[in-house]
Design a protein around this motif. Structure first.
Motif, PDB file in Angstrom:
ATOM      1  N   TYR A  20       0.859  -1.181   0.000  1.00  0.00           N
ATOM      2  CA  TYR A  20       0.000   0.000   0.000  1.00  0.00           C
ATOM      3  C   TYR A  20       0.897   1.233   0.000  1.00  0.00           C
ATOM      4  CZ  TYR A  20      -3.727  -3.234   1.179  1.00  0.00           C
ATOM      5  OH  TYR A  20      -4.627  -4.269   1.157  1.00  0.00           O
ATOM      6  N   LEU A  21       0.619   2.187  -0.873  1.00  0.00           N
ATOM      7  CA  LEU A  21       1.489   3.336  -1.067  1.00  0.00           C
ATOM      8  C   LEU A  21       0.736   4.650  -0.883  1.00  0.00           C
ATOM      9  CD1 LEU A  21       3.054   2.191  -4.454  1.00  0.00           C
ATOM     10  CD2 LEU A  21       3.980   1.793  -2.178  1.00  0.00           C
ATOM     11  N   GLU A  22       1.380   5.605  -0.245  1.00  0.00           N
ATOM     12  CA  GLU A  22       0.931   6.983  -0.211  1.00  0.00           C
ATOM     13  C   GLU A  22       2.015   7.786  -0.920  1.00  0.00           C
ATOM     14  OE1 GLU A  22      -0.816   9.781   3.149  1.00  0.00           O
ATOM     15  OE2 GLU A  22       1.360   9.516   3.348  1.00  0.00           O
ATOM     16  N   MET A  23       1.629   8.486  -1.990  1.00  0.00           N
ATOM     17  CA  MET A  23       2.586   9.228  -2.803  1.00  0.00           C
ATOM     18  C   MET A  23       2.184  10.691  -2.856  1.00  0.00           C
ATOM     19  SD  MET A  23       2.846   6.405  -5.813  1.00  0.00           S
ATOM     20  CE  MET A  23       4.431   6.871  -6.456  1.00  0.00           C
ATOM     21  N   ASP A  24       3.182  11.563  -2.841  1.00  0.00           N
ATOM     22  CA  ASP A  24       2.874  12.985  -2.947  1.00  0.00           C
ATOM     23  C   ASP A  24       2.645  13.373  -4.407  1.00  0.00           C
ATOM     24  OD1 ASP A  24       5.398  13.321  -4.131  1.00  0.00           O
ATOM     25  OD2 ASP A  24       6.299  14.194  -2.340  1.00  0.00           O
ATOM     26  N   SER A  25       2.413  14.656  -4.650  1.00  0.00           N
ATOM     27  CA  SER A  25       2.078  15.115  -6.006  1.00  0.00           C
ATOM     28  C   SER A  25       3.222  14.930  -6.996  1.00  0.00           C
ATOM     29  CB  SER A  25       1.655  16.582  -5.969  1.00  0.00           C
ATOM     30  OG  SER A  25       2.712  17.381  -5.465  1.00  0.00           O
ATOM     31  N   ARG A  26       4.463  14.785  -6.501  1.00  0.00           N
ATOM     32  CA  ARG A  26       5.607  14.537  -7.386  1.00  0.00           C
ATOM     33  C   ARG A  26       5.771  13.061  -7.719  1.00  0.00           C
ATOM     34  NH1 ARG A  26      10.672  15.436  -5.317  1.00  0.00           N
ATOM     35  NH2 ARG A  26       9.904  14.795  -3.299  1.00  0.00           N
ATOM     36  N   GLY A  27       5.053  12.184  -6.994  1.00  0.00           N
ATOM     37  CA  GLY A  27       5.196  10.750  -7.195  1.00  0.00           C
ATOM     38  C   GLY A  27       6.199  10.112  -6.260  1.00  0.00           C
ATOM     39  N   SER A  28       6.618  10.853  -5.226  1.00  0.00           N
ATOM     40  CA  SER A  28       7.546  10.317  -4.228  1.00  0.00           C
ATOM     41  C   SER A  28       6.762   9.596  -3.141  1.00  0.00           C
ATOM     42  CB  SER A  28       8.366  11.435  -3.600  1.00  0.00           C
ATOM     43  OG  SER A  28       9.163  12.068  -4.566  1.00  0.00           O
ATOM     44  N   LEU A  29       7.287   8.477  -2.666  1.00  0.00           N
ATOM     45  CA  LEU A  29       6.647   7.743  -1.582  1.00  0.00           C
ATOM     46  C   LEU A  29       6.761   8.518  -0.285  1.00  0.00           C
ATOM     47  CD1 LEU A  29       7.846   4.072  -2.149  1.00  0.00           C
ATOM     48  CD2 LEU A  29       5.565   4.985  -2.477  1.00  0.00           C
ATOM     49  N   ARG A  30       5.652   8.634   0.434  1.00  0.00           N
ATOM     50  CA  ARG A  30       5.637   9.268   1.753  1.00  0.00           C
ATOM     51  C   ARG A  30       5.470   8.207   2.841  1.00  0.00           C
ATOM     52  NH1 ARG A  30       8.220  13.160   1.561  1.00  0.00           N
ATOM     53  NH2 ARG A  30       7.261  14.006   3.395  1.00  0.00           N
ATOM     54  N   ARG A  31       4.533   7.274   2.609  1.00  0.00           N
ATOM     55  CA  ARG A  31       4.320   6.156   3.539  1.00  0.00           C
ATOM     56  C   ARG A  31       4.001   4.919   2.711  1.00  0.00           C
ATOM     57  NH1 ARG A  31      -0.221   7.936   7.771  1.00  0.00           N
ATOM     58  NH2 ARG A  31      -1.273   8.491   5.832  1.00  0.00           N
ATOM     59  N   LYS A  32       4.317   3.752   3.293  1.00  0.00           N
ATOM     60  CA  LYS A  32       3.930   2.500   2.647  1.00  0.00           C
ATOM     61  C   LYS A  32       3.732   1.434   3.710  1.00  0.00           C
ATOM     62  CE  LYS A  32       8.471   0.482   1.694  1.00  0.00           C
ATOM     63  NZ  LYS A  32       9.349  -0.070   0.670  1.00  0.00           N
ATOM     64  N   VAL A  33       2.930   0.435   3.339  1.00  0.00           N
ATOM     65  CA  VAL A  33       2.689  -0.717   4.203  1.00  0.00           C
ATOM     66  C   VAL A  33       2.931  -1.962   3.372  1.00  0.00           C
ATOM     67  CG1 VAL A  33       1.013  -1.979   5.601  1.00  0.00           C
ATOM     68  CG2 VAL A  33       0.941   0.527   5.540  1.00  0.00           C
ATOM     69  N   GLU A  34       3.836  -2.827   3.853  1.00  0.00           N
ATOM     70  CA  GLU A  34       4.055  -4.126   3.228  1.00  0.00           C
ATOM     71  C   GLU A  34       3.239  -5.152   4.000  1.00  0.00           C
ATOM     72  OE1 GLU A  34       8.264  -4.805   3.417  1.00  0.00           O
ATOM     73  OE2 GLU A  34       8.678  -3.348   1.823  1.00  0.00           O
ATOM     74  N   VAL A  35       2.490  -5.994   3.277  1.00  0.00           N
ATOM     75  CA  VAL A  35       1.674  -7.033   3.903  1.00  0.00           C
ATOM     76  C   VAL A  35       2.181  -8.383   3.412  1.00  0.00           C
ATOM     77  CG1 VAL A  35      -0.646  -7.951   4.233  1.00  0.00           C
ATOM     78  CG2 VAL A  35      -0.313  -5.486   3.954  1.00  0.00           C
ATOM     79  N   TYR A  36       2.447  -9.273   4.374  1.00  0.00           N
ATOM     80  CA  TYR A  36       2.967 -10.604   4.063  1.00  0.00           C
ATOM     81  C   TYR A  36       1.887 -11.646   4.265  1.00  0.00           C
ATOM     82  CZ  TYR A  36       7.445  -8.263   4.162  1.00  0.00           C
ATOM     83  OH  TYR A  36       8.476  -7.414   3.890  1.00  0.00           O
ATOM     84  N   ARG A  37       1.971 -12.735   3.533  1.00  0.00           N
ATOM     85  CA  ARG A  37       0.957 -13.793   3.602  1.00  0.00           C
ATOM     86  C   ARG A  37       0.826 -14.389   4.998  1.00  0.00           C
ATOM     87  NH1 ARG A  37      -2.017 -14.870  -0.690  1.00  0.00           N
ATOM     88  NH2 ARG A  37      -1.101 -14.479  -2.707  1.00  0.00           N
ATOM     89  N   ILE A  38       1.863 -14.323   5.799  1.00  0.00           N
ATOM     90  CA  ILE A  38       1.804 -14.902   7.140  1.00  0.00           C
ATOM     91  C   ILE A  38       1.100 -13.978   8.134  1.00  0.00           C
ATOM     92  CG2 ILE A  38       3.774 -16.427   6.831  1.00  0.00           C
ATOM     93  CD1 ILE A  38       5.498 -14.346   8.249  1.00  0.00           C
ATOM     94  N   GLY A  39       0.581 -12.839   7.643  1.00  0.00           N
ATOM     95  CA  GLY A  39      -0.212 -11.952   8.479  1.00  0.00           C
ATOM     96  C   GLY A  39       0.537 -10.768   9.065  1.00  0.00           C
ATOM     97  N   LEU A  40       1.780 -10.585   8.695  1.00  0.00           N
ATOM     98  CA  LEU A  40       2.544  -9.446   9.205  1.00  0.00           C
ATOM     99  C   LEU A  40       2.292  -8.209   8.362  1.00  0.00           C
ATOM    100  CD1 LEU A  40       5.991 -11.097   9.949  1.00  0.00           C
ATOM    101  CD2 LEU A  40       4.112 -10.652  11.530  1.00  0.00           C
ATOM    102  N   TYR A  41       2.161  -7.077   9.025  1.00  0.00           N
ATOM    103  CA  TYR A  41       2.043  -5.770   8.380  1.00  0.00           C
ATOM    104  C   TYR A  41       3.284  -4.977   8.773  1.00  0.00           C
ATOM    105  CZ  TYR A  41      -2.982  -6.308   7.429  1.00  0.00           C
ATOM    106  OH  TYR A  41      -4.198  -6.715   6.971  1.00  0.00           O
ATOM    107  N   GLN A  42       4.013  -4.443   7.804  1.00  0.00           N
ATOM    108  CA  GLN A  42       5.209  -3.655   8.090  1.00  0.00           C
ATOM    109  C   GLN A  42       5.022  -2.240   7.566  1.00  0.00           C
ATOM    110  OE1 GLN A  42       8.116  -4.756   9.768  1.00  0.00           O
ATOM    111  NE2 GLN A  42       8.416  -2.567   9.793  1.00  0.00           N
ATOM    112  N   PRO A  43       4.739  -1.267   8.470  1.00  0.00           N
ATOM    113  CA  PRO A  43       4.558   0.122   8.020  1.00  0.00           C
ATOM    114  C   PRO A  43       5.901   0.864   7.943  1.00  0.00           C
ATOM    115  CG  PRO A  43       4.033  -0.042  10.342  1.00  0.00           C
ATOM    116  CD  PRO A  43       4.405  -1.433   9.878  1.00  0.00           C
ATOM    117  N   PHE A  44       5.995   1.772   7.002  1.00  0.00           N
ATOM    118  CA  PHE A  44       7.152   2.648   6.855  1.00  0.00           C
ATOM    119  C   PHE A  44       6.619   4.063   6.663  1.00  0.00           C
ATOM    120  CE2 PHE A  44       8.401  -1.483   5.236  1.00  0.00           C
ATOM    121  CZ  PHE A  44       9.655  -1.687   5.793  1.00  0.00           C
ATOM    122  N   ASP A  45       7.145   5.028   7.432  1.00  0.00           N
ATOM    123  CA  ASP A  45       6.711   6.402   7.243  1.00  0.00           C
ATOM    124  C   ASP A  45       7.923   7.323   7.147  1.00  0.00           C
ATOM    125  OD1 ASP A  45       7.531   6.424   9.877  1.00  0.00           O
ATOM    126  OD2 ASP A  45       5.701   7.278  10.664  1.00  0.00           O
ATOM    127  N   ALA A  46       7.645   8.584   6.899  1.00  0.00           N
ATOM    128  CA  ALA A  46       8.689   9.597   6.715  1.00  0.00           C
ATOM    129  C   ALA A  46       9.620   9.246   5.563  1.00  0.00           C
ATOM    130  CB  ALA A  46       9.471   9.822   8.006  1.00  0.00           C
TER     131      ALA A  46
END
Length: 91
Positions: A20-46
């Motif tokens: 899951y991606l949040e991108m600014d108006s330039r197309g740069s990533l601001r936040r993302k969430v990686e989801v794995y089949r084993i049920g883990l969610y890994q958020p990244f911000d800033a």
């Protein structure tokens, strides 16, 4: 801001199958969430990456879906509540 979900059809447990991606108006990533089949969610911000095209991230095997701000916010909140990383092994 722009919001996307990328999904791959694979069974690998050590590779995210949804991104899951949040991108600014330039197309740069601001936040993302990686989801794995084993049920883990890994958020990244800033994040402040160079502009990127979600279709390039998906590659030939992935599919890209545009999301609303509310949909991304729901996933972001879930990722903050779900166990992740090493500590996720104990929950």
């Amino acid at each position: 801001m722009q919001y996307y979900m990328i999904q791959w059809d694979h069974e690998e447990e050590d590779e995210p199958w949804r991104l899951y991606l949040e991108m600014d108006s330039r197309g740069s990533l601001r936040r993302k969430v990686e989801v794995y089949r084993i049920g883990l969610y890994q958020p990244f911000d800033a994040l402040d990456t160079p502009p990127v095209d979600p279709r390039q991230l998906a590659g030939a095997e992935g599919s890209v879906t545009q999301l609303t701000r509310a949909q991304f916010a729901d996933i972001w909140e879930q990722s903050r509540e779900m166990p992740d990383g090493f500590m996720g092994m104990f929950f």
